[in-house]
Write a protein that holds these residues in place. Sequence first.
Motif, PDB file in Angstrom:
ATOM      1  N   ARG A 137      69.263  33.349  32.772  1.00 46.22           N
ATOM      2  CA  ARG A 137      67.446  33.926  31.731  1.00 46.22           C
ATOM      3  C   ARG A 137      67.267  33.745  30.948  1.00 46.22           C
ATOM      4  O   ARG A 137      68.341  34.730  30.370  1.00 46.22           O
ATOM      5  N   LEU A 163      62.427  36.746  43.207  1.00 41.77           N
ATOM      6  CA  LEU A 163      63.195  36.029  43.064  1.00 41.77           C
ATOM      7  C   LEU A 163      63.808  36.636  44.564  1.00 41.77           C
ATOM      8  O   LEU A 163      63.623  37.799  45.111  1.00 41.77           O
ATOM      9  N   ALA A 179      69.354  35.066  41.604  1.00 44.42           N
ATOM     10  CA  ALA A 179      68.442  34.821  40.228  1.00 44.42           C
ATOM     11  C   ALA A 179      68.686  33.851  38.661  1.00 44.42           C
ATOM     12  O   ALA A 179      70.593  33.503  39.610  1.00 44.42           O
ATOM     13  N   LYS A 227      62.165  28.573  45.062  1.00 44.49           N
ATOM     14  CA  LYS A 227      62.950  29.197  43.754  1.00 44.49           C
ATOM     15  C   LYS A 227      64.241  30.206  43.833  1.00 44.49           C
ATOM     16  O   LYS A 227      64.783  30.583  43.020  1.00 44.49           O
ATOM     17  N   TRP A 242      59.195  39.542  38.046  1.00 47.24           N
ATOM     18  CA  TRP A 242      60.603  38.994  38.302  1.00 47.24           C
ATOM     19  C   TRP A 242      61.544  39.018  39.595  1.00 47.24           C
ATOM     20  O   TRP A 242      61.591  38.831  39.979  1.00 47.24           O
TER      21      TRP A 242
END
Length: 118
Positions: A92, A84, A89, A57, A80
């Motif tokens: 998105r 993360l 991040a 991730k 979320w």
Amino acid sequence: MSDIRRLNPAPLWSDATVFNGIVHFVEVPESGDDFDSQARALLAQAERTLQAVGSDKGRLLMVTIYLPDLANRQTLNTIWGDWLPEGRAPARACVRAELAAPDLLLEMAFVAAVTPGA
């Protein structure tokens, strides 16, 4: 097309496709009766898919999130953010969309870099 790797190909889709060090895949929750449980299930599924193709991730590049009800966006943002890795991040987008089944409360499309040599 041997340079494209497909994870669990089926007649209509593959669980993931990998090309040039980039993986693309979509997740819908396989369990959960409410938004919180579906979101957590989906993210756990995404982690398994990432691991299966040699990624994680922290290597996400882009995620598109589909929500039938944008009222769930704040709950999603909390889950979320906790999921993360700090400072990693991806780009998105979060859009309202009608999903294929009325019991699905979210769907996500992921793009991630695969670890070199994986």
